[in-house]
Motif scaffolding. Structure first.
Motif, PDB file in Angstrom:
ATOM      1  N   MET A   1      -5.622 -15.277   7.643  1.00 14.44           N
ATOM      2  CA  MET A   1      -5.165 -15.733   8.967  1.00 14.44           C
ATOM      3  C   MET A   1      -5.873 -17.382   8.768  1.00 14.44           C
ATOM      4  SD  MET A   1      -3.828 -13.277  10.167  1.00 14.44           S
ATOM      5  CE  MET A   1      -3.583 -13.260  11.907  1.00 14.44           C
ATOM      6  N   GLU A 116      -5.835 -13.450  17.646  1.00 12.63           N
ATOM      7  CA  GLU A 116      -4.530 -13.227  17.301  1.00 12.63           C
ATOM      8  C   GLU A 116      -3.672 -14.264  18.009  1.00 12.63           C
ATOM      9  OE1 GLU A 116      -2.686  -9.506  17.429  1.00 12.63           O
ATOM     10  OE2 GLU A 116      -4.661  -8.335  17.534  1.00 12.63           O
TER      11      GLU A 116
ATOM     12  N   PHE C 213      -1.377  -3.089   1.001  1.00 13.47           N
ATOM     13  CA  PHE C 213      -1.056  -4.427   0.449  1.00 13.47           C
ATOM     14  C   PHE C 213      -0.819  -4.487  -1.014  1.00 13.47           C
ATOM     15  CE2 PHE C 213      -2.264  -8.610  -1.947  1.00 13.47           C
ATOM     16  CZ  PHE C 213      -1.273  -9.254  -1.459  1.00 13.47           C
ATOM     17  N   GLU C 214      -1.742  -3.784  -1.800  1.00 11.74           N
ATOM     18  CA  GLU C 214      -1.687  -3.516  -3.225  1.00 11.74           C
ATOM     19  C   GLU C 214      -0.284  -2.903  -3.748  1.00 11.74           C
ATOM     20  OE1 GLU C 214      -2.747  -4.952  -6.591  1.00 11.74           O
ATOM     21  OE2 GLU C 214      -4.004  -5.235  -4.722  1.00 11.74           O
ATOM     22  N   GLY C 216       2.350  -2.798  -1.871  1.00 12.67           N
ATOM     23  CA  GLY C 216       3.721  -3.276  -1.424  1.00 12.67           C
ATOM     24  C   GLY C 216       4.449  -2.391  -0.554  1.00 12.67           C
ATOM     25  N   LYS C 218       6.308  -1.122   2.945  1.00 12.02           N
ATOM     26  CA  LYS C 218       7.144  -1.932   3.841  1.00 12.02           C
ATOM     27  C   LYS C 218       7.032  -1.461   5.338  1.00 12.02           C
ATOM     28  CE  LYS C 218       9.323  -4.061   0.560  1.00 12.02           C
ATOM     29  NZ  LYS C 218       8.825  -5.613   0.364  1.00 12.02           N
ATOM     30  N   LEU C 219       6.318  -0.244   5.513  1.00 13.49           N
ATOM     31  CA  LEU C 219       5.717   0.152   6.767  1.00 13.49           C
ATOM     32  C   LEU C 219       4.330   0.391   6.610  1.00 13.49           C
ATOM     33  CD1 LEU C 219       8.409   2.847   7.519  1.00 13.49           C
ATOM     34  CD2 LEU C 219       8.416   0.601   8.527  1.00 13.49           C
ATOM     35  N   ILE C 220       3.481   0.135   7.650  1.00 16.17           N
ATOM     36  CA  ILE C 220       2.215   0.706   7.605  1.00 16.17           C
ATOM     37  C   ILE C 220       1.822   1.482   8.760  1.00 16.17           C
ATOM     38  CG2 ILE C 220       1.062  -1.370   6.618  1.00 16.17           C
ATOM     39  CD1 ILE C 220       0.167  -2.371   9.376  1.00 16.17           C
ATOM     40  N   ARG C 243       6.929  -1.896  11.084  1.00 18.54           N
ATOM     41  CA  ARG C 243       7.441  -2.617   9.837  1.00 18.54           C
ATOM     42  C   ARG C 243       6.661  -3.743   9.313  1.00 18.54           C
ATOM     43  NH1 ARG C 243      11.909  -1.746   7.207  1.00 18.54           N
ATOM     44  NH2 ARG C 243      12.251   0.348   8.392  1.00 18.54           N
ATOM     45  N   HIS C 246       6.898  -8.659   2.735  1.00 18.28           N
ATOM     46  CA  HIS C 246       5.911  -9.137   1.679  1.00 18.28           C
ATOM     47  C   HIS C 246       5.027 -10.219   2.097  1.00 18.28           C
ATOM     48  CE1 HIS C 246      10.165 -11.489   1.896  1.00 18.28           C
ATOM     49  NE2 HIS C 246       9.355 -12.576   1.745  1.00 18.28           N
ATOM     50  N   ARG C 247       5.381 -10.881   3.500  1.00 19.34           N
ATOM     51  CA  ARG C 247       4.649 -12.074   3.851  1.00 19.34           C
ATOM     52  C   ARG C 247       3.443 -11.705   4.584  1.00 19.34           C
ATOM     53  NH1 ARG C 247       7.987 -16.377   3.618  1.00 19.34           N
ATOM     54  NH2 ARG C 247      10.151 -16.058   3.962  1.00 19.34           N
ATOM     55  N   GLU C 252      -3.651  -9.869   7.437  1.00 20.42           N
ATOM     56  CA  GLU C 252      -2.464  -9.709   8.402  1.00 20.42           C
ATOM     57  C   GLU C 252      -1.749  -8.330   8.494  1.00 20.42           C
ATOM     58  OE1 GLU C 252      -0.502 -14.279   7.892  1.00 20.42           O
ATOM     59  OE2 GLU C 252      -0.080 -12.649   6.532  1.00 20.42           O
ATOM     60  N   VAL C 255      -4.644  -6.893  10.998  1.00 19.16           N
ATOM     61  CA  VAL C 255      -4.458  -7.250  12.360  1.00 19.16           C
ATOM     62  C   VAL C 255      -3.051  -6.825  13.144  1.00 19.16           C
ATOM     63  CG1 VAL C 255      -3.722  -9.336  13.744  1.00 19.16           C
ATOM     64  CG2 VAL C 255      -5.535  -9.536  12.138  1.00 19.16           C
ATOM     65  N   ARG C 258      -3.644  -3.012  13.857  1.00 18.13           N
ATOM     66  CA  ARG C 258      -4.429  -2.724  15.370  1.00 18.13           C
ATOM     67  C   ARG C 258      -3.483  -2.124  16.397  1.00 18.13           C
ATOM     68  NH1 ARG C 258      -7.260  -8.438  15.606  1.00 18.13           N
ATOM     69  NH2 ARG C 258      -8.634  -8.456  14.034  1.00 18.13           N
ATOM     70  N   ASN C 259      -2.303  -2.627  16.481  1.00 15.35           N
ATOM     71  CA  ASN C 259      -1.309  -2.187  17.477  1.00 15.35           C
ATOM     72  C   ASN C 259      -0.822  -0.970  17.357  1.00 15.35           C
ATOM     73  OD1 ASN C 259      -1.393  -4.512  19.190  1.00 15.35           O
ATOM     74  ND2 ASN C 259      -0.147  -5.750  17.346  1.00 15.35           N
TER      75      ASN C 259
ATOM     76  N   PHE D  41       8.880 -18.104  -0.316  1.00 16.06           N
ATOM     77  CA  PHE D  41       7.763 -17.283  -0.011  1.00 16.06           C
ATOM     78  C   PHE D  41       6.780 -17.754  -0.995  1.00 16.06           C
ATOM     79  CE2 PHE D  41       5.241 -13.490  -1.357  1.00 16.06           C
ATOM     80  CZ  PHE D  41       4.393 -13.455  -0.184  1.00 16.06           C
ATOM     81  N   PHE D 199       7.540   9.263   2.294  1.00 14.57           N
ATOM     82  CA  PHE D 199       7.178   8.020   2.473  1.00 14.57           C
ATOM     83  C   PHE D 199       6.060   7.628   1.416  1.00 14.57           C
ATOM     84  CE2 PHE D 199       3.903   5.096   4.827  1.00 14.57           C
ATOM     85  CZ  PHE D 199       4.862   4.089   5.250  1.00 14.57           C
ATOM     86  N   ILE D 236       8.438  -1.131  -4.379  1.00 15.11           N
ATOM     87  CA  ILE D 236       9.189  -0.481  -3.158  1.00 15.11           C
ATOM     88  C   ILE D 236      10.291  -1.589  -2.629  1.00 15.11           C
ATOM     89  CG2 ILE D 236       8.729   0.397  -0.776  1.00 15.11           C
ATOM     90  CD1 ILE D 236       6.072   1.449  -1.771  1.00 15.11           C
ATOM     91  N   GLN D 239      11.584   1.385   3.129  1.00 16.12           N
ATOM     92  CA  GLN D 239      11.278   2.452   3.529  1.00 16.12           C
ATOM     93  C   GLN D 239      11.402   2.964   4.850  1.00 16.12           C
ATOM     94  OE1 GLN D 239       6.766   1.884   2.414  1.00 16.12           O
ATOM     95  NE2 GLN D 239       7.139   3.768   1.248  1.00 16.12           N
ATOM     96  N   TYR D 280       8.027  -9.004  -8.079  1.00 14.07           N
ATOM     97  CA  TYR D 280       7.033  -9.648  -8.918  1.00 14.07           C
ATOM     98  C   TYR D 280       5.752  -8.651  -8.974  1.00 14.07           C
ATOM     99  CZ  TYR D 280       4.594 -10.392  -4.505  1.00 14.07           C
ATOM    100  OH  TYR D 280       3.933 -10.319  -3.202  1.00 14.07           O
ATOM    101  N   LYS D 283       5.646  -5.210  -6.587  1.00 11.82           N
ATOM    102  CA  LYS D 283       5.927  -5.319  -5.399  1.00 11.82           C
ATOM    103  C   LYS D 283       7.404  -6.042  -5.468  1.00 11.82           C
ATOM    104  CE  LYS D 283       1.591  -6.272  -3.833  1.00 11.82           C
ATOM    105  NZ  LYS D 283       1.045  -7.131  -2.622  1.00 11.82           N
ATOM    106  N   THR D 284       8.024  -6.098  -4.126  1.00  7.83           N
ATOM    107  CA  THR D 284       9.355  -6.764  -4.007  1.00  7.83           C
ATOM    108  C   THR D 284       9.186  -7.785  -2.817  1.00  7.83           C
ATOM    109  OG1 THR D 284      10.315  -5.279  -2.377  1.00  7.83           O
ATOM    110  CG2 THR D 284      10.820  -4.954  -4.730  1.00  7.83           C
TER     111      THR D 284
END
Lengths: 287, 287, 287, 287
Positions: A1, A116, C213-214, C216, C218-220, C243, C246-247, C252, C255, C258-259, D41, D199, D236, D239, D280, D283-284
């Motif tokens: 951040m 945030e 992160f490692e 990759g 697409k959902l946490i 959801r 890659h950004r 992040e 953060v 948390r939600n 990106f 998942f 991935i 998902q 990369y 990851k994608t």
């Protein structure tokens, strides 16, 4: 951040035409600014509208921001841009208008305190004293501006004065429950964000949860939008929904709905704060 | 998914009053039926409506299903139930009415062939010949009943006759795109399921995706509902939504929307098939 | 949300056998109790486990709650039930253990103050003084019990003593970040709820966001579960996901996560509070 | 959905450095190509990796596509790009490998026939004859290549030969249920897309639904990923998850899971088809 101290954001709207990206990115490169992210959108590549958002870092040999902006002005005039350029480090000044219910207010305050939501909050105005204590516990000035049928006009004027005195950039109606007059709305064009407690355009107007109960919907929603003179008709920034079922009373829909309202509003406020939203016609582009 | 050969389902609606669950469960126990699942719902425990769904397995010393039902009839009369009792093994006869678009049709056919949807499909009717080949490849009779402004009444009558001849239990409008006359609707009360391509009550009527594009919504939806005489106003069975953004044209909303339409419709059809839906007023209880 | 003053809840677990529903509902009817809602679940109708939850209102001619419970005891013994009966009006006593991060804590406090979460909160314990002020602004006693490698055992004992002195019913680990010893866990069997910041069983253990992160993903996600001696292996109460793309940097993800964490935890706590959760084996039934 | 006949897509990966966007957009402008959409990106604006995707329309005075590409080659070499440029109108040749279950296969075939999925499908290979008829009803050649423990190597070689003869661009494992050898995988690097029925990284390997049942999860998922030599460890692409509860048996999880599998796979295939995915590391980036 954490981010580059000279990170800036540029928003552009214009008629689509060839060479825009090239002209802008070449300008940035020429003044040693490094593009970190860019998004663009054309309503129609052949003669529609073109919108762009670029995040960039000013470099060591870039001019200072004011001169940089001035140089860009020349380019923008030539290419007939509507545009806006902001340093990311410049925190916007956000006012909150709230009534009795505190869920949207608290969501914004938490996100603000946790870092945030990168804004300053110079004041919070309410037509009820209910939330005075909690607001002041966050160290934010709280103004109680009561509104009655007879004093509505004066109350609005008082609020406008307070907002101008505090030099706010934008206003969030965090369940304010009062319809703003055209005078108020026009004082802050596309700078007032409201949360409506339904999935617009369903259930426009008062008591959407009662109407949702009546209709027997299986999802309830919330809509964050810019306020215009047409009630609940302004450009939509964000919407979200929540699954419900026949067991929910109107009151239970209302309670469950709070969670969609505060999340949808917080997202919209964050995007506005980060200069991610461009209004065109009665719609938004959210980059 | 395999189940007891004498699995049955009981649906009850009545005025709420004390002792209903006790009376019903004691009846079942007394006739050696074992409750496998039960759900109930009261609009208001003090004097509202009461709804119940029970799945049970007839036991070795239960009477046969017809006699069992007859015995229950006596209890139901005494307690003033509206009720319905079905063997799970008795497959409902489902007709599909479809126009040119095939996504909802194919979703239902796939779930039917894979065994997810436990129905018989005696016929499929369309006002266009477009889907004849695919329907027949599934071994299902396809009837082309063209509809023009002048022949609408005869065409509807022809469809009603076909549906009655084939003794259908319920009808699915899988994007049929024709408004049914009151005569048609009254012939199959709460036994016609339609999929409307919007999140009702938003965008009632024709061209919801064009209206959604115009309004700039951030989610699009679909609504499966029972058909009544009021267009798009019937009791809602299921709704779902999909996130979209400013990049979607009307046509892209339409394409993306197909995925919500077919999933929402398939769920509603499955629940109807499994006797999970009770209509009350203009709403549904989905157990 | 208002409810009958003599609303009660009954949870039953037992070997499945014929006549349970009948026996229980007849008992309730006989003592003038009116069933308001009931849910049941059999792992296998032929000889599996049977679980049931009934909400009922004691009537005018019901015995008082203690005698009512005693009468039920007799039935329960006969039918070999494990069971629990509670008045809805009896608020459970909930303790919160928290470390530095406040998002889960604040979510619970807000829901508590708004009346969504019907509990008493006799104390909050933290290994850091960070959240002392906010906790005390809610009028709740805050205990700072520091934990170091050398004092872990004494610190735990101090916490257990505090929890016992305050007679707590259950404990929420609102991002407590300390692994509890078997002694602690066994003192409160299936009465400690933890929020793990991943979609278990993915990313068990420390630093799930770094691992996400490692990998990759697409959902946490986040998982609320009862704490057992096996780290992150206890019975899952609720899970939810968000959801990402890659950004998102690890920070992040943290953060954004948390939600999901606070919503999943709040739901689990609410269900536990309302006696909606039954543990069997290493799983939960959530009615 | 209709698009410019000379629409092209450019994907770039390189070390981040100043001036990339400017150089590329100026090149395009100079050769009369109009940027329609662009995304970029950076893993880290200071010295990380840079990724970009541009859609553009060749103009009237642009050179033909081959010469255009050749000119770009010079720029790309100078700036040390890894890159790929494709005409949108050039349909990729997609092969599908499938076993007995048809839900993923049918989802792809429907989307292909409805025009949502813009590919050619020169062949479909299966180790079982089950889906022969349905595949051929779509006019697509079906090859039955049985696999046994003893013939696995020859069978794989036969499949590779078929895929090469048909000059396929990429391969979709639509529930193929066979582990591919390193030889196979290396023949189509990052051009094989698999759908794993969990998942990931939860429930790696065989029987994920049985494991999900055992663990008592509240959501089940599916993961579309590129195939690498490490089983279920490839990058991935997409998902998705679906809410379940204690009532689902392993078999019911399997049935419900089909709907997540086919949707997640279809999205991944569509993104790959539209050149929206850059790999990369492991990851994608999905633009």
């Amino acid at each position: 951040m954490s981010q580059h101290p000279n990170r800036a954001r540029l928003l552009i709207s214009c008629q689509d035409k060839p060479g825009i990206v090239s002209a802008v990115s070449t300008f940035l490169h020429q003044y040693d600014a490094n593009i970190v992210q860019s998004d663009q959108f054309s309503t129609d590549p052949e003669g529609g509208m073109f919108f762009m958002r670029i995040e960039f870092d000013l470099g060591n040999s870039s001019p200072d921001f004011l001169r940089f902006k001035k140089e860009f002005h020349t380019l923008a005039d030539k290419l007939d841009f509507e545009w806006k350029m902001e340093l990311a480090a410049r925190k916007k000044r956000m006012a909150i208008l709230v009534s009795k219910e505190d869920h949207c207010l608290l969501e914004l305050l938490w996100r603000w305190r946790s870092g945030e939501l990168q804004v300053d909050i110079p004041l919070i105005i309410s037509n009820h004293p209910t939330n005075k204590q909690v607001v002041e516990s966050y160290g934010i000035p709280f103004y109680h501006v009561p509104v009655t049928r007879d004093t509505k006009e004066e109350a609005e004027q008082e609020a406008i004065n307070l907002l101008k005195q505090h030099d706010v950039d934008f206003i969030v109606l965090a369940r304010y429950m009062q319809i703003l007059s055209p005078t108020f709305v026009e004082s802050f064009p596309y700078r007032i964000i409201n949360i409506h407690h339904s999935f617009l355009p369903a259930f426009i107007g008062a008591n959407p949860y009662a109407k949702a109960f009546e209709r027997g919907v299986k999802l309830i929603g919330a809509t964050a939008h810019y306020v215009t003179d047409d009630l609940d008709e302004g450009p939509i920034i964000e919407q979200d929904v929540l699954r419900v079922n026949h067991r929910y009373s109107t009151q239970e829909l209302r309670v469950a709905g709070r969670n969609v309202e505060r999340i949808a509003l917080a997202r919209a406020v964050e995007w506005h704060t980060n200069d991610q939203v461009i209004v065109y016609g009665n719609k938004t582009v959210v980059f």
